[in-house]
Design an enzyme around this catalytic site. Structure first.
Site, PDB file in Angstrom:
ATOM      1  N   SER A  25       0.856  -1.185   0.000  1.00 43.72           N
ATOM      2  CA  SER A  25       0.000   0.000   0.000  1.00 43.72           C
ATOM      3  C   SER A  25       0.889   1.232   0.000  1.00 43.72           C
ATOM      4  O   SER A  25       2.028   1.169   0.490  1.00 43.72           O
ATOM      5  CB  SER A  25      -0.876   0.003   1.263  1.00 43.72           C
ATOM      6  OG  SER A  25      -1.537   1.246   1.405  1.00 43.72           O
ATOM      7  N   TYR A  81      -0.890  -1.131  10.422  1.00 46.81           N
ATOM      8  CA  TYR A  81      -1.183  -1.446   9.017  1.00 46.81           C
ATOM      9  C   TYR A  81      -0.019  -0.971   8.139  1.00 46.81           C
ATOM     10  O   TYR A  81       0.510  -1.726   7.314  1.00 46.81           O
ATOM     11  CB  TYR A  81      -2.498  -0.782   8.591  1.00 46.81           C
ATOM     12  CG  TYR A  81      -2.871  -1.025   7.145  1.00 46.81           C
ATOM     13  CD1 TYR A  81      -3.461  -2.226   6.752  1.00 46.81           C
ATOM     14  CD2 TYR A  81      -2.629  -0.057   6.170  1.00 46.81           C
ATOM     15  CE1 TYR A  81      -3.802  -2.457   5.412  1.00 46.81           C
ATOM     16  CE2 TYR A  81      -2.971  -0.271   4.842  1.00 46.81           C
ATOM     17  CZ  TYR A  81      -3.554  -1.479   4.469  1.00 46.81           C
ATOM     18  OH  TYR A  81      -3.890  -1.700   3.150  1.00 46.81           O
TER      19      TYR A  81
HETATM   20  N1  LIG Z   1      -8.828  -0.905  -1.056  1.00 45.48           N
HETATM   21  C1  LIG Z   1      -7.834  -0.090  -0.782  1.00 45.48           C
HETATM   22  O1  LIG Z   1      -8.017   1.138  -0.702  1.00 45.48           O
HETATM   23  C2  LIG Z   1      -6.435  -0.643  -0.593  1.00 45.48           C
HETATM   24  C3  LIG Z   1      -5.367   0.262  -0.665  1.00 45.48           C
HETATM   25  C4  LIG Z   1      -4.081  -0.213  -0.515  1.00 45.48           C
HETATM   26  C5  LIG Z   1      -3.863  -1.553  -0.305  1.00 45.48           C
HETATM   27  N2  LIG Z   1      -4.917  -2.422  -0.218  1.00 45.48           N
HETATM   28  C6  LIG Z   1      -4.630  -3.834   0.016  1.00 45.48           C
HETATM   29  O2  LIG Z   1      -5.192  -4.582  -1.034  1.00 45.48           O
HETATM   30  C7  LIG Z   1      -5.388  -5.928  -0.596  1.00 45.48           C
HETATM   31  C8  LIG Z   1      -6.767  -6.409  -1.034  1.00 45.48           C
HETATM   32  O3  LIG Z   1      -7.748  -5.668  -0.334  1.00 45.48           O
HETATM   33  P1  LIG Z   1      -9.051  -5.107  -1.061  1.00 45.48           P
HETATM   34  O4  LIG Z   1      -8.954  -3.647  -1.073  1.00 45.48           O
HETATM   35  O5  LIG Z   1      -9.295  -5.814  -2.315  1.00 45.48           O
HETATM   36  O6  LIG Z   1     -10.143  -5.451   0.051  1.00 45.48           O
HETATM   37  P2  LIG Z   1     -11.339  -6.533   0.088  1.00 45.48           P
HETATM   38  O7  LIG Z   1     -12.252  -6.337  -1.066  1.00 45.48           O
HETATM   39  O8  LIG Z   1     -11.893  -6.421   1.457  1.00 45.48           O
HETATM   40  O9  LIG Z   1     -10.591  -7.916  -0.105  1.00 45.48           O
HETATM   41  C9  LIG Z   1      -9.792  -8.462   0.911  1.00 45.48           C
HETATM   42  C10 LIG Z   1      -9.589  -9.938   0.632  1.00 45.48           C
HETATM   43  O10 LIG Z   1      -8.767 -10.508   1.683  1.00 45.48           O
HETATM   44  C11 LIG Z   1      -9.354 -11.720   2.126  1.00 45.48           C
HETATM   45  N3  LIG Z   1      -9.037 -11.950   3.533  1.00 45.48           N
HETATM   46  C12 LIG Z   1      -9.233 -11.114   4.581  1.00 45.48           C
HETATM   47  N4  LIG Z   1      -8.866 -11.702   5.733  1.00 45.48           N
HETATM   48  C13 LIG Z   1      -8.420 -12.937   5.409  1.00 45.48           C
HETATM   49  C14 LIG Z   1      -7.939 -14.046   6.155  1.00 45.48           C
HETATM   50  N5  LIG Z   1      -7.852 -14.001   7.495  1.00 45.48           N
HETATM   51  N6  LIG Z   1      -7.584 -15.168   5.506  1.00 45.48           N
HETATM   52  C15 LIG Z   1      -7.695 -15.262   4.159  1.00 45.48           C
HETATM   53  N7  LIG Z   1      -8.159 -14.245   3.387  1.00 45.48           N
HETATM   54  C16 LIG Z   1      -8.531 -13.101   4.012  1.00 45.48           C
HETATM   55  C17 LIG Z   1     -10.855 -11.543   1.885  1.00 45.48           C
HETATM   56  O11 LIG Z   1     -11.506 -12.755   1.627  1.00 45.48           O
HETATM   57  P3  LIG Z   1     -12.421 -13.572   2.692  1.00 45.48           P
HETATM   58  O12 LIG Z   1     -13.264 -12.593   3.414  1.00 45.48           O
HETATM   59  O13 LIG Z   1     -13.141 -14.574   1.853  1.00 45.48           O
HETATM   60  O14 LIG Z   1     -11.410 -14.234   3.565  1.00 45.48           O
HETATM   61  C18 LIG Z   1     -10.873 -10.727   0.601  1.00 45.48           C
HETATM   62  O15 LIG Z   1     -10.844 -11.590  -0.523  1.00 45.48           O
HETATM   63  C19 LIG Z   1      -5.178  -5.923   0.923  1.00 45.48           C
HETATM   64  O16 LIG Z   1      -3.906  -6.451   1.225  1.00 45.48           O
HETATM   65  C20 LIG Z   1      -5.226  -4.438   1.272  1.00 45.48           C
HETATM   66  O17 LIG Z   1      -4.478  -4.157   2.429  1.00 45.48           O
HETATM   67  C21 LIG Z   1      -6.201  -1.989  -0.369  1.00 45.48           C
END
Ligand SMILES: NC(=O)c1ccc[n+]([C@@H]2O[C@H](COP(=O)([O-])OP(=O)(O)OC[C@H]3O[C@@H](n4cnc5c(N)ncnc54)[C@H](OP(=O)(O)O)[C@@H]3O)[C@@H](O)[C@H]2O)c1
Length: 250
Positions: free
Chosen positions: A137, A147
């Site tokens: 991130s 985080y």
């Molecule tokens: N969205 C943003 O603004 C943003 C910005 C920078 C970085 N990121 C990073 O991008 C990545 C993806 O996040 P996203 O934004 O796509 O959010 P998201 O839509 O909430 O997706 C998160 C994913 O992580 C999985 N997950 C969460 N806890 C888990 C666990 N204990 N074991 C296995 N899987 C788990 C969830 O699946 P289940 O619920 O099925 O387990 C889901 O598929 C993350 O690493 C996040 O930190 C996001």
């Protein structure tokens, strides 16, 4: 070239989009996450749309058993791409979160990618290489709570591994998005409307840029010009400004 890509956190958001674009490129895809019904649905949809083999593996990456199950699949000789993407943020300040919540968070954001990368590198070294993407991130360039600290690990590890394993055919890229429309903020019970529109990116664009940067062998991918500038300020900007931003974090 080994064709199968394994994506963690593939139930929604960036992970589901990585799976989609990798399937579109012709890769077989293994989707992992906790929600088996959603994984199965996406796997079946991608198989039908792109005519590639897909499978799903339900596992909780906060647990040792869950990580071991995914690591065993990563170590199979067909895996040529690993996307360490699963992640989430915690709602409260560090001191107010139950300790176990912080430990689980660290396990998902740091320990799981470390263990899965270890399995992938050992397997890929034996068979001509591969690609690892660690979704970090822009927060990893700022001091904003645990985080950010966890995401900084992903950036630092990827930078080192990119240099160290490049000559042996393994490319490692840290993907550093800013705010992206996914389920991330809703899961954190965060009000998205407090951030202006210009700060938001769409998942397809972030994933497209991340895969292009990985193709180019880059150690760090920061999708969009606006976040390249913000990341540069975070990494090298005046400390008073960085501290002000950090002061708003958890
Ligand atoms: N969205 C943003 O603004 C943003 C910005 C920078 C970085 N990121 C990073 O991008 C990545 C993806 O996040 P996203 O934004 O796509 O959010 P998201 O839509 O909430 O997706 C998160 C994913 O992580 C999985 N997950 C969460 N806890 C888990 C666990 N204990 N074991 C296995 N899987 C788990 C969830 O699946 P289940 O619920 O099925 O387990 C889901 O598929 C993350 O690493 C996040 O930190 C996001």
């Amino acid at each position: 070239m080994r064709k199968t890509a394994l994506v963690t956190g593939a139930t929604s958001g960036l992970g589901s989009e990585f799976a989609r674009q990798l399937a579109e490129r012709g890769h077989a895809v293994v989707l992992t996450g906790r929600n088996e019904a959603r994984l199965k649905e996406t796997a079946e949809e991608l198989a039908a749309q792109w005519q590639v083999p897909t499978e799903w593996l339900a596992a909780d990456l906060a647990t040792a058993d869950g990580v071991a199950a995914v690591a065993a699949r990563v170590a199979q000789p067909d895996i040529g791409i690993l996307v360490n993407n699963a992640g989430y943020g915690l709602k409260n300040d560090f001191h107010a979160n139950p300790l176990q919540d912080e430990v689980d968070h660290l396990n998902v954001l740091v320990s799981a990618p470390l263990q899965l990368s270890h399995a992938a590198v050992n397997s890929m070294l034996g068979s001509g290489g591969g690609t690892i993407l660690n979704v970090a991130s822009v927060a990893g360039f700022l001091p904003r709570g645990t985080y950010s600290a966890a995401k900084a690990w992903g950036i630092s590890f990827s930078r080192w591994a990119n240099i160290h394993y490049r000559d042996r055919g393994i490319n490692v890229t840290a993907v550093c998005p800013g705010f992206v429309h996914t389920e991330f903020h809703q899961r954190m019970q965060m009000d998205k409307s407090v951030y202006p529109n210009w700060m938001w990116l769409d998942a397809p664009r972030v994933v497209r840029e991340a895969l292009a940067d990985a193709d180019a062998g880059k150690a760090v991918s920061i999708p969009s010009k606006r976040y390249k500038v913000l990341a540069a300020i975070g990494a090298r900007g005046p400390q008073r400004l960085v501290a002000r931003i950090a002061g708003r974090g958890r």
